[in-house]
Design an enzyme around this catalytic site. Structure first.
Site, PDB file in Angstrom:
ATOM      1  N   ASN A 215       0.896  -1.135   0.419  1.00 59.25           N
ATOM      2  CA  ASN A 215      -0.105   0.165  -0.534  1.00 59.25           C
ATOM      3  C   ASN A 215       1.315   1.378   0.206  1.00 59.25           C
ATOM      4  O   ASN A 215       2.152   0.879  -0.148  1.00 59.25           O
ATOM      5  CB  ASN A 215      -0.650   0.297   1.731  1.00 59.25           C
ATOM      6  N   ASP A 284      -4.414  -6.314   4.729  1.00 58.76           N
ATOM      7  CA  ASP A 284      -5.714  -6.974   5.515  1.00 58.76           C
ATOM      8  C   ASP A 284      -5.440  -8.291   5.299  1.00 58.76           C
ATOM      9  O   ASP A 284      -5.576  -9.314   5.797  1.00 58.76           O
ATOM     10  CB  ASP A 284      -6.448  -5.905   5.097  1.00 58.76           C
ATOM     11  N   LYS A 294       9.473 -16.308  -9.984  1.00 54.60           N
ATOM     12  CA  LYS A 294       9.160 -14.878 -10.377  1.00 54.60           C
ATOM     13  C   LYS A 294       7.673 -15.833 -11.250  1.00 54.60           C
ATOM     14  O   LYS A 294       7.804 -16.962 -12.312  1.00 54.60           O
ATOM     15  CB  LYS A 294       9.721 -14.350 -11.760  1.00 54.60           C
ATOM     16  N   ASP A 311      -4.714  -9.140  13.214  1.00 54.45           N
ATOM     17  CA  ASP A 311      -5.511  -7.723  13.740  1.00 54.45           C
ATOM     18  C   ASP A 311      -4.096  -7.770  14.691  1.00 54.45           C
ATOM     19  O   ASP A 311      -4.181  -8.389  15.768  1.00 54.45           O
ATOM     20  CB  ASP A 311      -6.580  -7.180  13.933  1.00 54.45           C
ATOM     21  N   ILE A 312      -3.129  -6.694  13.991  1.00 54.07           N
ATOM     22  CA  ILE A 312      -1.831  -6.291  15.354  1.00 54.07           C
ATOM     23  C   ILE A 312      -2.732  -5.553  17.152  1.00 54.07           C
ATOM     24  O   ILE A 312      -2.496  -6.487  17.979  1.00 54.07           O
ATOM     25  CB  ILE A 312      -0.880  -5.675  14.715  1.00 54.07           C
ATOM     26  N   PHE A 328      -5.037   4.396  14.989  1.00 51.19           N
ATOM     27  CA  PHE A 328      -5.449   4.883  13.428  1.00 51.19           C
ATOM     28  C   PHE A 328      -6.684   4.393  12.649  1.00 51.19           C
ATOM     29  O   PHE A 328      -6.838   3.293  12.964  1.00 51.19           O
ATOM     30  CB  PHE A 328      -4.509   4.879  12.932  1.00 51.19           C
ATOM     31  N   LYS A 346     -12.200  -2.950  18.081  1.00 50.58           N
ATOM     32  CA  LYS A 346     -10.903  -3.177  19.041  1.00 50.58           C
ATOM     33  C   LYS A 346     -10.892  -3.207  20.190  1.00 50.58           C
ATOM     34  O   LYS A 346      -9.210  -3.574  20.652  1.00 50.58           O
ATOM     35  CB  LYS A 346      -9.842  -2.888  17.894  1.00 50.58           C
TER      36      LYS A 346
HETATM   37  O1  C5P Z   1      -9.033  -2.059  10.850  1.00 49.21           O
HETATM   38  P1  C5P Z   1      -8.132  -1.113   9.874  1.00 49.21           P
HETATM   39  O2  C5P Z   1      -6.466  -1.312   9.257  1.00 49.21           O
HETATM   40  O3  C5P Z   1      -9.242   0.381   9.382  1.00 49.21           O
HETATM   41  O4  C5P Z   1      -7.780  -0.423  11.721  1.00 49.21           O
HETATM   42  C1  C5P Z   1      -7.005   0.665  11.511  1.00 49.21           C
HETATM   43  C2  C5P Z   1      -5.640   0.668  12.474  1.00 49.21           C
HETATM   44  O5  C5P Z   1      -5.079  -1.068  12.868  1.00 49.21           O
HETATM   45  C3  C5P Z   1      -4.552   1.036  12.604  1.00 49.21           C
HETATM   46  O6  C5P Z   1      -4.151   1.658  14.161  1.00 49.21           O
HETATM   47  C4  C5P Z   1      -3.401  -0.098  12.462  1.00 49.21           C
HETATM   48  O7  C5P Z   1      -1.998  -0.269  12.914  1.00 49.21           O
HETATM   49  C5  C5P Z   1      -3.598  -0.898  13.130  1.00 49.21           C
HETATM   50  N1  C5P Z   1      -4.036  -2.449  12.118  1.00 49.21           N
HETATM   51  C6  C5P Z   1      -3.279  -3.436  13.134  1.00 49.21           C
HETATM   52  N2  C5P Z   1      -3.417  -4.846  12.553  1.00 49.21           N
HETATM   53  C7  C5P Z   1      -3.915  -5.298  10.798  1.00 49.21           C
HETATM   54  C8  C5P Z   1      -4.580  -4.463  10.608  1.00 49.21           C
HETATM   55  C9  C5P Z   1      -5.095  -2.900  11.207  1.00 49.21           C
HETATM   56  O8  C5P Z   1      -2.463  -3.203  14.017  1.00 49.21           O
HETATM   57  N3  C5P Z   1      -3.231  -6.186  11.009  1.00 49.21           N
END
Ligand code: C5P
Length: 409
Positions: A215, A284, A294, A311-312, A328, A346
């Site tokens: 991204n 995601d 390749k 999701d961290i 964020f 979250k």
């Molecule tokens: O769900 P979304 O991606 O919109 O959430 C954004 C927030 O969650 C940001 O703070 C991003 O750093 C964190 N995030 C994360 N791990 C993921 C996806 C998002 O820590 N896999």
């Protein structure tokens, strides 16, 4: 939240002066502690200190040649004595002999170390070490009074048995105690003593040996937050995806590429953190499998199968002893509603939402944020990400303090 006090010394520039005294042999240990804490240490010895400790030992520990002579063509060319005086953020003289202290008091400049003490704007600390009677002598008493009044920090001495067999005050403080004092000198700012883990930048999810799904995140917002936190005294660990930004001075950077790597690195780092800021644009989804070679363009269409990444932020927020968590939310519509829903889903303490898609957000130098927390909200208007970062961390500090106060009562 943990109560661990950790004032980082990373990249702190410490000029370690060593004078002639039996305690000089312990200074190798102090130099090692300072270097291990991340400080840059430049040793300057008075001419007779070499009778008590070898310059080679200190050079090996600090990785810098020891300076001794005032007029030394070779070293002066590399960094002149006035430059060295300006370089230092702290001058620590350990051990400080009675003779050194008397000359410091008199403003003499007959050794390199005395000259530096006269020329520097940095705070000066001394760790006296001398015979108990010499310490008690009215001349030493008067000198210490004057030095104290001039703002010289006097660390110690400790009491106990002396090398000469006498008992009483005059022993140099132990290296661990001196390290603690050094940490206290640098413990300033709203985040002093707080450990922060911050994710920043994009992640790259490999498709084959050369391609990835990624991204546009530049990492600018995360790095600006890291820098603002460092300025306020935080101990910052930046878990960063690939970005083209310089490492903020004093931060520890853990470089990662994929979301899985970022997840693993963050969970390993966050255990004793006080604050976690998730600023990374984590992918995601990742390809279910990565081709080792390749992929050739033989077919007209190519289907990539993707699987959800962990999701961290959610995982950190779900930890039993979790840090204060800030996330964020980049949204293209219904900013507040979606961001608030995200905050709740979250389970985080604070969410900073920004509208993306209109010259804002990714890659831009400016941004605007709507910050939401339980029972409160504030709008930070469009401005440079560096300024925005300062305002955001100020809000974070307020909310963290408010939470601590509530927990305490
Ligand atoms: O769900 P979304 O991606 O919109 O959430 C954004 C927030 O969650 C940001 O703070 C991003 O750093 C964190 N995030 C994360 N791990 C993921 C996806 C998002 O820590 N896999």
């Amino acid at each position: 939240m943990t109560s661990r006090v950790s004032v980082h010394l990373r990249s702190r520039r410490i000029l370690l002066g060593i004078t002639a005294g039996i305690a000089a042999y312990k200074v190798a240990g102090l130099a090692r502690l300072l270097v291990s804490a991340g400080a840059e240490v430049q040793v300057v010895m008075t001419p007779s200190a070499g009778e008590f400790i070898g310059a080679m030992t200190l050079q090996a520990i600090t990785g810098r040649p020891v300076r001794e002579a005032i007029f030394d063509a070779q070293h002066e060319a590399a960094m002149g004595h006035i430059e060295l005086a300006r370089w230092a953020e702290l001058v620590l003289v350990a051990p400080a002999s009675a003779d050194f202290l008397a000359r410091l008091c008199a403003g003499m400049a007959d050794t390199l170390l005395h000259t530096l003490c006269l020329a520097t704007d940095a705070p000066i600390a001394v760790a006296p070490a001398m015979n108990v009677r010499m310490w008690a002598n009215p001349a030493s008493r008067a000198n210490m009074k004057v030095l104290g009044e001039r703002g010289v920090m006097i660390w110690g001495p400790a009491s106990g048995e002396q090398a000469c067999g006498e008992q009483g005050p005059g022993r140099m403080l132990e290296p661990e105690a001196l390290l603690e004092k050094v940490r206290q000198v640098f413990a300033s700012g709203r985040f002093a003593g707080r450990r922060v883990v911050l994710t920043a930048g994009p992640t790259r999810e490999p498709v084959d040996a050369v391609r990835f799904v990624g991204n546009r995140s530049s990492g600018k917002m995360g790095y600006a937050i890291g820098e603002a936190l460092l300025r306020e005294g935080a101990d910052v660990t930046l878990v960063s995806g690939p970005v083209a930004l310089p490492v903020p001075a004093g931060a520890r950077v853990v470089s990662v590429e994929t979301a899985l790597e970022m997840h693993r690195a963050t969970l390993a780092e966050v255990a004793d953190a006080d604050l976690f800021v998730a600023c990374a644009a984590v992918a995601d989804y990742r390809p279910v499998s990565t081709a080792s070679q390749k992929i050739k363009k033989d077919a007209d269409t190519l289907t990539l199968e993707l699987v959800r990444n962990p999701d961290i932020l959610r995982d950190v927020a779900a930890m039993p002893e979790r840090p204060f968590c800030v996330g964020f939310a980049a949204e293209t519509e219904r900013l507040e509603a979606y961001a608030e829903a995200k905050r709740r889903a979250k389970g985080v303490d604070m969410i900073a939402a920004n509208q993306v898609g209109r010259q804002q957000g990714f890659e831009a130098d400016e941004n605007a944020l709507l910050v939401l927390w339980e029972g409160g909200r504030t709008r930070l208007p469009q401005q440079a990400k560096t300024r925005l970062a300062e305002q955001l961390i100020s809000l974070i500090a307020e909310r963290m303090d408010a939470q601590t106060t509530t927990q305490d009562t």
